[in-house]
Write an enzyme that holds these catalytic residues in place. Sequence first.
Site, PDB file in Angstrom:
ATOM      1  N   ASP A  30       0.894  -0.964  -0.196  1.00 47.19           N
ATOM      2  CA  ASP A  30       0.052  -0.020   0.018  1.00 47.19           C
ATOM      3  C   ASP A  30       0.976   1.209  -0.028  1.00 47.19           C
ATOM      4  OD1 ASP A  30      -3.415   0.235   0.871  1.00 47.19           O
ATOM      5  OD2 ASP A  30      -2.381   1.828   0.747  1.00 47.19           O
ATOM      6  N   ASN A 215     -24.208  -6.729  -8.224  1.00 46.16           N
ATOM      7  CA  ASN A 215     -24.548  -5.839  -7.393  1.00 46.16           C
ATOM      8  C   ASN A 215     -25.728  -4.664  -7.853  1.00 46.16           C
ATOM      9  OD1 ASN A 215     -22.605  -6.207  -5.603  1.00 46.16           O
ATOM     10  ND2 ASN A 215     -21.103  -4.516  -6.213  1.00 46.16           N
ATOM     11  N   CYS A 267     -20.193   0.381  -2.166  1.00 42.13           N
ATOM     12  CA  CYS A 267     -20.230  -0.491  -3.582  1.00 42.13           C
ATOM     13  C   CYS A 267     -21.472  -0.078  -4.099  1.00 42.13           C
ATOM     14  CB  CYS A 267     -20.229  -1.904  -2.968  1.00 42.13           C
ATOM     15  SG  CYS A 267     -18.450  -2.486  -2.908  1.00 42.13           S
TER      16      CYS A 267
HETATM   17  C1  UDX Z   1     -21.974  -5.482  -1.314  1.00 36.04           C
HETATM   18  C2  UDX Z   1     -22.512  -6.917  -1.761  1.00 36.04           C
HETATM   19  O1  UDX Z   1     -23.176  -7.488  -0.942  1.00 36.04           O
HETATM   20  C3  UDX Z   1     -21.046  -7.481  -2.135  1.00 36.04           C
HETATM   21  O2  UDX Z   1     -21.318  -8.538  -2.710  1.00 36.04           O
HETATM   22  C4  UDX Z   1     -20.067  -6.644  -2.946  1.00 36.04           C
HETATM   23  O3  UDX Z   1     -18.920  -7.272  -3.423  1.00 36.04           O
HETATM   24  C5  UDX Z   1     -19.847  -5.251  -2.194  1.00 36.04           C
HETATM   25  O4  UDX Z   1     -21.048  -4.272  -1.946  1.00 36.04           O
HETATM   26  P1  UDX Z   1     -21.649  -4.402   1.274  1.00 36.04           P
HETATM   27  O5  UDX Z   1     -21.695  -3.000   0.402  1.00 36.04           O
HETATM   28  O6  UDX Z   1     -20.534  -4.600   2.001  1.00 36.04           O
HETATM   29  O7  UDX Z   1     -21.455  -5.509  -0.063  1.00 36.04           O
HETATM   30  O8  UDX Z   1     -22.912  -4.339   2.023  1.00 36.04           O
HETATM   31  P2  UDX Z   1     -24.382  -5.303   1.851  1.00 36.04           P
HETATM   32  O9  UDX Z   1     -24.573  -5.922   2.863  1.00 36.04           O
HETATM   33  O10 UDX Z   1     -24.572  -5.664   0.597  1.00 36.04           O
HETATM   34  O11 UDX Z   1     -25.351  -4.077   2.272  1.00 36.04           O
HETATM   35  C6  UDX Z   1     -25.407  -2.887   1.300  1.00 36.04           C
HETATM   36  C7  UDX Z   1     -26.395  -1.846   1.677  1.00 36.04           C
HETATM   37  O12 UDX Z   1     -27.762  -2.359   1.549  1.00 36.04           O
HETATM   38  C8  UDX Z   1     -26.238  -1.290   3.121  1.00 36.04           C
HETATM   39  O13 UDX Z   1     -26.560  -0.226   3.278  1.00 36.04           O
HETATM   40  C9  UDX Z   1     -27.584  -2.395   3.665  1.00 36.04           C
HETATM   41  O14 UDX Z   1     -27.886  -1.486   5.005  1.00 36.04           O
HETATM   42  C10 UDX Z   1     -28.409  -2.170   2.629  1.00 36.04           C
HETATM   43  N1  UDX Z   1     -29.484  -3.332   2.671  1.00 36.04           N
HETATM   44  C11 UDX Z   1     -29.046  -4.617   2.466  1.00 36.04           C
HETATM   45  C12 UDX Z   1     -30.897  -2.956   2.766  1.00 36.04           C
HETATM   46  O15 UDX Z   1     -31.228  -1.905   2.739  1.00 36.04           O
HETATM   47  N2  UDX Z   1     -31.587  -3.955   2.666  1.00 36.04           N
HETATM   48  C13 UDX Z   1     -31.342  -5.428   2.747  1.00 36.04           C
HETATM   49  O16 UDX Z   1     -32.228  -6.289   2.653  1.00 36.04           O
HETATM   50  C14 UDX Z   1     -30.108  -5.740   2.406  1.00 36.04           C
END
Ligand code: UDX
Length: 440
Positions: A30, A215, A267
């Site tokens: 890094d 995604n 993401c």
């Molecule tokens: C996401 C993808 O899940 C992962 O596969 C990818 O590689 C990176 O992006 P992440 O951003 O860490 O992962 O979180 P994730 O659990 O997917 O939640 C994303 C957002 O969606 C959060 O703000 C969460 O609160 C929201 N969410 C998730 C909802 O509002 N409702 C749900 O049912 C699920």
Amino acid sequence: MKVSVIGIGHVGLVTAACMAEWGHDVIGFDNDPAKITSVENRQVPFHEPGLRDLVLTGVDAGRITVTGDPSVALDDRDVVFICVGTPKGKDGAPNLTYVQAAAAMVATHATKPTVVAEKSTVPVQTGERIKQALGLQAKSTGGSTQHAVVSNPEFLREGSAVQDTLFPDRVVVGADGEAPHRIMRELYQPLLDGHDCPYVATDVKTAELIKHASNAFLATKISFINAVARVCEMTGADVHTVADAMGHDARIGRAFLNAGLGYGGSCFPKDVEAFIHIAADLGYDFGLLRETERINREAKLWPVVQLRRLLWNIGDKEVAVLGLAFKPHTDDIREAPALEVIESLIEEGTQVRLHDPVALPQVADRWGDKVRLCETAEEAVRGAHAVVTCTEWPEYAEITAPQLAEWLEFPVVVDARNVWDPEGLVAVGIQLASVGRRMP
Ligand code: UDX
């Protein structure tokens, strides 16, 4: 095998730790000295359950080292992962300058032909750009022109990143040619030996699109259920039961059907926007995703609309906000919906009291005396005119309805993450707004 990971942020450090767990010899690089120092001091630079233990196991076994020196990082490597950031650039297109810089670094310092694996979320066709960057740099520095470029997208969620990487639903590798496919298969063999999951071998562009499509689809699922929640609120139906019943259909599945404050994080917002942008550049209007974004923007405004409904003027009130991180089990506040809620409240002149179990240091100096940072949820709620839940940390679910009723100055709860059961709250006289839940 000998592996390098360029960029030891959330994706890179988890990748490094898991590669070491599978027996590979890993160097993490890094150019942020703070990240290097953190690992050297046996810490990890962010909150991620299980990661510190896994990194330390690798370090103690001599399978992980970290460095800020590119010539050390790229000496005699079989596979080099690019895990650098791809922040949002102009017009929603991702800024790929860090990816390009990483490719140039490989071309300059790699001591033998290697497999360059893009793990950062990048637009389709970035693989070709990496190839181009490798070629140009090799010409100017006299380095190898024999590197192969593969796409190996990650699907790890913050908060469960270690589990998601050690036990993935699938491994996707896009490569153009047999040789890089063979090397990547060998790299993942220790995982595949111990865990039954599909290994999808495809070409580079398809692998890149799998990531975008996955995604964007999950984000759309969230917006879909949030739109259903709005209709539930208008009709008195219950979104939780709708989601459960939909989820029993194996074709739909229950995951990512939790209605709430919308999606945030590093993401989904960026990836959806980038996918819209990439499609538009190619001449396709991805209107479905534009609607996904619109519904998400609306979901983030919902708490303040509800506070106005329940309190009338909110500028003269004190509101407790429970949860700041974009989701539980992380201290990441990138694109956290809570930020928009807090900023809207500040704009109204509302006094905010904020609690989050781990993310508060991220906003230590951000809002001055407009936001009081509280060490406990009780401190935030006691004496407030209303409470809004913005992150569904498990500890909030343990606060009971009688406690809420006793602590609050006015009995007003806006449960934007559906943490509490409406029956219990209404039974103790709380005026409640829940996302799409049927009110008793
Ligand atoms: C996401 C993808 O899940 C992962 O596969 C990818 O590689 C990176 O992006 P992440 O951003 O860490 O992962 O979180 P994730 O659990 O997917 O939640 C994303 C957002 O969606 C959060 O703000 C969460 O609160 C929201 N969410 C998730 C909802 O509002 N409702 C749900 O049912 C699920």
